[in-house]
Motif scaffolding. Sequence first.
Motif, mmCIF file in Angstrom:
data_model
loop_
_atom_site.group_PDB
_atom_site.id
_atom_site.type_symbol
_atom_site.label_atom_id
_atom_site.label_comp_id
_atom_site.label_asym_id
_atom_site.label_seq_id
_atom_site.Cartn_x
_atom_site.Cartn_y
_atom_site.Cartn_z
ATOM 1 N N GLN A 3 -17.886 -8.038 9.858
ATOM 2 C CA GLN A 3 -18.410 -8.138 11.531
ATOM 3 C C GLN A 3 -18.908 -6.317 11.705
ATOM 4 O O GLN A 3 -20.047 -6.454 11.980
ATOM 5 N N SER B 91 -18.988 -4.158 10.321
ATOM 6 C CA SER B 91 -20.220 -3.224 9.415
ATOM 7 C C SER B 91 -21.263 -3.727 9.940
ATOM 8 O O SER B 91 -22.868 -3.429 10.063
ATOM 9 N N ILE B 92 -21.688 -5.232 9.436
ATOM 10 C CA ILE B 92 -23.109 -5.704 9.774
ATOM 11 C C ILE B 92 -24.081 -5.658 10.940
ATOM 12 O O ILE B 92 -25.087 -5.814 10.533
ATOM 13 N N ASP B 93 -23.024 -5.781 11.873
ATOM 14 C CA ASP B 93 -23.492 -5.068 13.984
ATOM 15 C C ASP B 93 -24.176 -3.985 13.502
ATOM 16 O O ASP B 93 -25.309 -3.367 13.922
ATOM 17 N N LEU C 205 -25.505 -2.334 10.514
ATOM 18 C CA LEU C 205 -26.585 -2.396 9.743
ATOM 19 C C LEU C 205 -27.835 -2.932 10.778
ATOM 20 O O LEU C 205 -28.737 -2.371 10.495
ATOM 21 N N ASN C 206 -27.626 -3.850 11.446
ATOM 22 C CA ASN C 206 -28.768 -4.617 12.056
ATOM 23 C C ASN C 206 -28.958 -4.285 13.445
ATOM 24 O O ASN C 206 -30.451 -4.346 13.436
ATOM 25 N N ALA D 164 -31.085 -5.117 4.775
ATOM 26 C CA ALA D 164 -30.988 -6.081 4.503
ATOM 27 C C ALA D 164 -30.087 -6.575 3.473
ATOM 28 O O ALA D 164 -29.558 -7.274 3.719
ATOM 29 N N ARG E 237 -27.719 -4.948 1.770
ATOM 30 C CA ARG E 237 -26.167 -4.641 2.111
ATOM 31 C C ARG E 237 -25.980 -6.008 3.317
ATOM 32 O O ARG E 237 -24.416 -6.365 3.061
ATOM 33 N N ILE E 238 -26.245 -6.077 4.178
ATOM 34 C CA ILE E 238 -25.667 -7.078 5.308
ATOM 35 C C ILE E 238 -25.984 -8.876 4.521
ATOM 36 O O ILE E 238 -24.273 -9.398 4.994
ATOM 37 N N GLY F 104 -23.300 -11.695 6.003
ATOM 38 C CA GLY F 104 -24.106 -11.715 7.671
ATOM 39 C C GLY F 104 -25.410 -12.563 7.619
ATOM 40 O O GLY F 104 -26.278 -12.694 6.223
ATOM 41 N N VAL G 86 -29.023 -11.085 8.431
ATOM 42 C CA VAL G 86 -30.134 -10.329 9.035
ATOM 43 C C VAL G 86 -30.949 -10.908 10.119
ATOM 44 O O VAL G 86 -31.743 -11.719 10.334
ATOM 45 N N THR H 151 -20.410 0.790 2.737
ATOM 46 C CA THR H 151 -21.851 1.082 4.093
ATOM 47 C C THR H 151 -21.837 2.160 4.563
ATOM 48 O O THR H 151 -22.601 3.119 5.015
#
Length: 171
Positions: free
Chosen positions: A8, A10-12, A14-15, A62, A64-65, A70, A72, A119
């Motif tokens: 999560q 990493s996802i945040d 990335l966003n 996107a 990668r997410i 996760g 997008v 990432t």
Amino acid sequence: MEQTNKYQRSIDRLNDALGKEISTTLQYLYFHTIFEDAGYEYLATLMRRISIAEMQHIEHIAERILFLQGRVDMNPSFRTIQVDGVREALELTCSLEQSTIDTYNEYSRLCSGEDDTITHRMFQDMSAEEERHLDTFRTELQNMIDYGAQYLALQSVAHSRNVAKSSKKEE
Ligand SMILES: [Fe+2]
Ligand SMILES: [Fe+2]
């Protein structure tokens, strides 16, 4: 209860990067259109080229997410800034690139600490690319500072020459 995703953080990140890339893409596309309209051929082409590079970052981030399962968040992080002087525009592009580099370096480091090596490497690779953009924009800004009106006049001459060439082709 929703299951927690161990990626999560990493996802945040990335966003957050996604929002910056969307805004940057639009900002450079905006510069492309106004410089093209002003007849500044080289700068217009440069803005278009780098805008497309940022758009490719959007796609890459996107993907990668989604791989990390996760959501997008495909939204810009800021509205396009309506600067139209060449020097002010180049100053803005330099500061945008610098702040993106700083963010990606930090995100790269944080992802590495959390064992998300892919990432981590992605942020590292993008940061290197943003450094190349910064280098290009700095060179143009320096030229603008050193040669000012002459620098712009040369671009207009190149533009007129190309217009003349293409109208010749159409004859
Ligand atoms: Fe980018
Ligand atoms: Fe960039």
